[in-house]
Design a protein around this motif. Sequence first.
Motif, PDB file in Angstrom:
ATOM      1  N   UNK A 174      20.323 -14.670   0.230  1.00  0.00           N
ATOM      2  CA  UNK A 174      20.351 -13.756   1.294  1.00  0.00           C
ATOM      3  C   UNK A 174      21.447 -14.465   2.528  1.00  0.00           C
ATOM      4  N   UNK A 175      21.920 -15.453   2.591  1.00  0.00           N
ATOM      5  CA  UNK A 175      22.624 -15.361   3.191  1.00  0.00           C
ATOM      6  C   UNK A 175      24.346 -15.644   2.712  1.00  0.00           C
ATOM      7  N   UNK A 176      24.060 -15.711   1.277  1.00  0.00           N
ATOM      8  CA  UNK A 176      25.184 -16.425   0.759  1.00  0.00           C
ATOM      9  C   UNK A 176      25.638 -14.674   0.612  1.00  0.00           C
ATOM     10  N   UNK A 177      24.872 -13.350   0.349  1.00  0.00           N
ATOM     11  CA  UNK A 177      25.601 -12.388   0.940  1.00  0.00           C
ATOM     12  C   UNK A 177      25.849 -11.568   2.178  1.00  0.00           C
ATOM     13  N   UNK A 178      25.269 -12.075   3.202  1.00  0.00           N
ATOM     14  CA  UNK A 178      25.597 -11.756   4.727  1.00  0.00           C
ATOM     15  C   UNK A 178      27.078 -12.174   4.144  1.00  0.00           C
ATOM     16  N   UNK A 179      27.209 -13.430   3.980  1.00  0.00           N
ATOM     17  CA  UNK A 179      28.362 -13.866   4.250  1.00  0.00           C
ATOM     18  C   UNK A 179      29.865 -12.834   3.435  1.00  0.00           C
ATOM     19  N   UNK A 180      29.312 -12.770   2.112  1.00  0.00           N
ATOM     20  CA  UNK A 180      30.601 -12.124   1.547  1.00  0.00           C
ATOM     21  C   UNK A 180      30.465  -9.909   2.357  1.00  0.00           C
ATOM     22  N   UNK A 181      28.973 -10.093   2.581  1.00  0.00           N
ATOM     23  CA  UNK A 181      29.245  -8.932   3.031  1.00  0.00           C
ATOM     24  C   UNK A 181      29.952  -9.237   4.362  1.00  0.00           C
TER      25      UNK A 181
END
Lengths: 164, 198
Positions: free
Chosen positions: A18-25
């Motif tokens: 989730x954190x990885x996708x939040x950075x990308x988002x």
Amino acid sequence: MLKILSSSKISPWMSGILIAFLFILSLYVIDSSVGSINAYSNLANKAAAIYNGNMPSITWDEMFLIGILIGAFIAALAGKQFKLQLFSEDHLSKGPAYYLTFGIMLNLLGGFLVMAGMIIAGDTFTKMWGDALGLFTIVGLFLIIMFVEAVLIGTMLSLKIEEK
Amino acid sequence: MHPLQISGNVKLFAALFIGILFGFILVKSALSNRKTFMDQFTFKDNSFAIIFFISITVGVPVCYFLTKYGIINLHPSNYRFWPIVVGAILTGIGLVLCGHIPITAIASFGTGKLYSLIVLLGMLAAFPVINLIEPILNDYVFGKPDPVDLNVLAQNSLFFQGKTAMLYLIPAICLVLALFLRLIQRGSGTKSKKKEET
């Protein structure tokens, strides 16, 4: 979804994804890395301006920090984890002579050193975490030095406590 | 394709929304707890390292392909060798003392842990102090020549040097490290999990 909202903890595996996708988002939506040092620097300056009676405007990176505060509050309420605590549990266990004096000093000094280190290094841990997704080698150097040192000091301190 | 080009109030709202999601995950993953960091440094609880390694494992390939097709742009800061070394040493000491990085201190304060406010005040106090000692830092840290030009690497990153092996190797190493840390974590069996739940 409801299960995640009401559960007290989600697994580190899911959190990492989730954190990885939040950075990308954040890179896609805002086209900038979140949690940079400028936000904290601006906060420090604006706190002084508010103290002097001026009302400064707010920028998106400060809004991100406000969002963290709100998100944490919602998560704590949803998971029934919200609890007002004046002192940390590990400090409380050492008695009032410790948590009223030494504990406060340690928190203040620790916070100061963390931010001072990040100002000197060039940016915050969050920003470096985001940069690590781009495989920037120099960020790896920061993380390795910081982690190895923290493990060494942490282990020495815990050994000292066990001896006592 | 390219990143969304938003500005004004929409950007403010988007940043607020992403911040809320971050804050929510920080609390749910227990990263907002001081104990999570403290236990990580003595390897009693490896949650933080597992979260970090898994985010790299998943994030690096996704980030690479999105960057390659222009959907996102990377914005690295201007890092230099000696400031990174000195900064990492100071941050490491501070982290052991207070158990927080800036965003986890904010999240911790949001969950009612008022002592995190003292950590945050210490963090904000660092700005004027560093400004005061800047001439000394310029002489001994910032002004020191880098032994290698790491910034060139920082600007290009391994993504753009054609080292695609690293693209798969580093995430794979991170996954192995995460699995290893889970394995060595004390009380990681199902019995202790059930015990925790009860």
